[in-house]
Design a protein around this motif. Structure first.
Motif, PDB file in Angstrom:
ATOM      1  N   LEU A   1       0.829  -1.199   0.000  1.00  0.00           N
ATOM      2  CA  LEU A   1       0.000   0.000   0.000  1.00  0.00           C
ATOM      3  C   LEU A   1       0.859   1.242   0.000  1.00  0.00           C
ATOM      4  CD1 LEU A   1      -0.534   1.285   3.305  1.00  0.00           C
ATOM      5  CD2 LEU A   1      -0.859  -1.186   3.377  1.00  0.00           C
ATOM      6  N   SER A   2       0.284   2.318  -0.487  1.00  0.00           N
ATOM      7  CA  SER A   2       0.951   3.615  -0.505  1.00  0.00           C
ATOM      8  C   SER A   2       0.139   4.584   0.333  1.00  0.00           C
ATOM      9  CB  SER A   2       1.060   4.144  -1.939  1.00  0.00           C
ATOM     10  OG  SER A   2       1.860   3.286  -2.717  1.00  0.00           O
ATOM     11  N   VAL A   3       0.858   5.457   1.042  1.00  0.00           N
ATOM     12  CA  VAL A   3       0.221   6.421   1.928  1.00  0.00           C
ATOM     13  C   VAL A   3       0.723   7.812   1.551  1.00  0.00           C
ATOM     14  CG1 VAL A   3      -0.195   7.059   4.325  1.00  0.00           C
ATOM     15  CG2 VAL A   3       0.295   4.677   3.758  1.00  0.00           C
ATOM     16  N   VAL A   4      -0.207   8.748   1.378  1.00  0.00           N
ATOM     17  CA  VAL A   4       0.143  10.136   1.095  1.00  0.00           C
ATOM     18  C   VAL A   4      -0.431  10.986   2.212  1.00  0.00           C
ATOM     19  CG1 VAL A   4      -0.102  12.050  -0.527  1.00  0.00           C
ATOM     20  CG2 VAL A   4       0.139   9.711  -1.390  1.00  0.00           C
ATOM     21  N   PHE A   5       0.384  11.856   2.766  1.00  0.00           N
ATOM     22  CA  PHE A   5      -0.016  12.705   3.876  1.00  0.00           C
ATOM     23  C   PHE A   5      -0.273  14.125   3.402  1.00  0.00           C
ATOM     24  CE2 PHE A   5       2.100   9.108   5.687  1.00  0.00           C
ATOM     25  CZ  PHE A   5       1.343   8.827   6.809  1.00  0.00           C
ATOM     26  N   THR A   6      -0.831  14.934   4.282  1.00  0.00           N
ATOM     27  CA  THR A   6      -1.172  16.312   3.927  1.00  0.00           C
ATOM     28  C   THR A   6       0.022  17.245   3.967  1.00  0.00           C
ATOM     29  OG1 THR A   6      -1.806  16.767   6.217  1.00  0.00           O
ATOM     30  CG2 THR A   6      -3.572  16.080   4.691  1.00  0.00           C
ATOM     31  N   SER A   7       1.159  16.769   4.484  1.00  0.00           N
ATOM     32  CA  SER A   7       2.366  17.597   4.488  1.00  0.00           C
ATOM     33  C   SER A   7       3.602  16.708   4.516  1.00  0.00           C
ATOM     34  CB  SER A   7       2.389  18.521   5.707  1.00  0.00           C
ATOM     35  OG  SER A   7       2.635  17.790   6.902  1.00  0.00           O
ATOM     36  N   LYS A   8       4.700  17.283   4.071  1.00  0.00           N
ATOM     37  CA  LYS A   8       5.981  16.576   4.089  1.00  0.00           C
ATOM     38  C   LYS A   8       6.353  16.209   5.527  1.00  0.00           C
ATOM     39  CE  LYS A   8      10.682  17.132   2.446  1.00  0.00           C
ATOM     40  NZ  LYS A   8      10.812  16.942   1.010  1.00  0.00           N
ATOM     41  N   GLU A   9       6.121  17.131   6.468  1.00  0.00           N
ATOM     42  CA  GLU A   9       6.457  16.884   7.868  1.00  0.00           C
ATOM     43  C   GLU A   9       5.724  15.657   8.406  1.00  0.00           C
ATOM     44  OE1 GLU A   9       6.406  19.055  12.245  1.00  0.00           O
ATOM     45  OE2 GLU A   9       5.160  19.859  10.639  1.00  0.00           O
ATOM     46  N   LYS A  10       4.431  15.537   8.105  1.00  0.00           N
ATOM     47  CA  LYS A  10       3.650  14.394   8.589  1.00  0.00           C
ATOM     48  C   LYS A  10       4.163  13.089   7.986  1.00  0.00           C
ATOM     49  CE  LYS A  10      -0.595  16.926   9.597  1.00  0.00           C
ATOM     50  NZ  LYS A  10      -0.543  16.836  11.039  1.00  0.00           N
ATOM     51  N   ALA A  11       4.536  13.123   6.719  1.00  0.00           N
ATOM     52  CA  ALA A  11       5.091  11.929   6.066  1.00  0.00           C
ATOM     53  C   ALA A  11       6.395  11.514   6.742  1.00  0.00           C
ATOM     54  CB  ALA A  11       5.323  12.194   4.586  1.00  0.00           C
ATOM     55  N   GLN A  12       7.253  12.488   7.037  1.00  0.00           N
ATOM     56  CA  GLN A  12       8.528  12.178   7.681  1.00  0.00           C
ATOM     57  C   GLN A  12       8.325  11.622   9.087  1.00  0.00           C
ATOM     58  OE1 GLN A  12      10.414  16.012   7.266  1.00  0.00           O
ATOM     59  NE2 GLN A  12      11.460  15.400   5.401  1.00  0.00           N
ATOM     60  N   VAL A  13       7.400  12.218   9.838  1.00  0.00           N
ATOM     61  CA  VAL A  13       7.138  11.745  11.193  1.00  0.00           C
ATOM     62  C   VAL A  13       6.577  10.321  11.156  1.00  0.00           C
ATOM     63  CG1 VAL A  13       5.695  12.106  13.245  1.00  0.00           C
ATOM     64  CG2 VAL A  13       6.890  14.039  12.198  1.00  0.00           C
TER      65      VAL A  13
END
Length: 107
Positions: free
Chosen positions: A24-36
């Motif tokens: 699965l792939s997950v996309v977040f609302t911000s780069k920061e959230k993806a990194q965390v």
């Protein structure tokens, strides 16, 4: 896959239990959230998705680092996180995802 015109290809490769697998792939609302999220995922990290244990990778950065603008023109988010779910106990995986999602939500 059930709405894809090439469903026959998917059905020919279904798991014995009838599922399609655990990528699965997950996309977040911000780069920061993806990194965390990525940092909080207490699982193996790496580009290979052909193992029997769960792996997490910043897929687009690994696969298209030199061509991020090219990928973006096709709507591919540069901060997409890809997870290949392995054979760990369901409860363990669920707890791992919940912890990482909570961390991302708090970011």
């Amino acid at each position: 896959p059930k709405w894809n015109p090439s469903r026959g290809n998917y059905d020919a490769r279904r798991l014995p239990s009838g599922g399609y697998g655990g990528l699965l792939s997950v996309v977040f609302t911000s780069k920061e959230k993806a990194q965390v999220f990525y940092d909080a995922m207490e699982i193996a990290k790496g580009p290979s998705l052909g193992t029997n244990f769960t792996l997490c990778s910043p897929y687009v950065l690994l696969a298209h680092y030199q061509e991020l603008s090219w990928a973006a023109q096709y709507g591919v988010d540069p901060d997409l996180i890809r997870v290949s779910v392995g054979l760990e106990e369901t409860d363990h995986l669920q707890a791992t995802f919940e912890k990482a999602l909570s961390a991302a939500e708090a970011a």
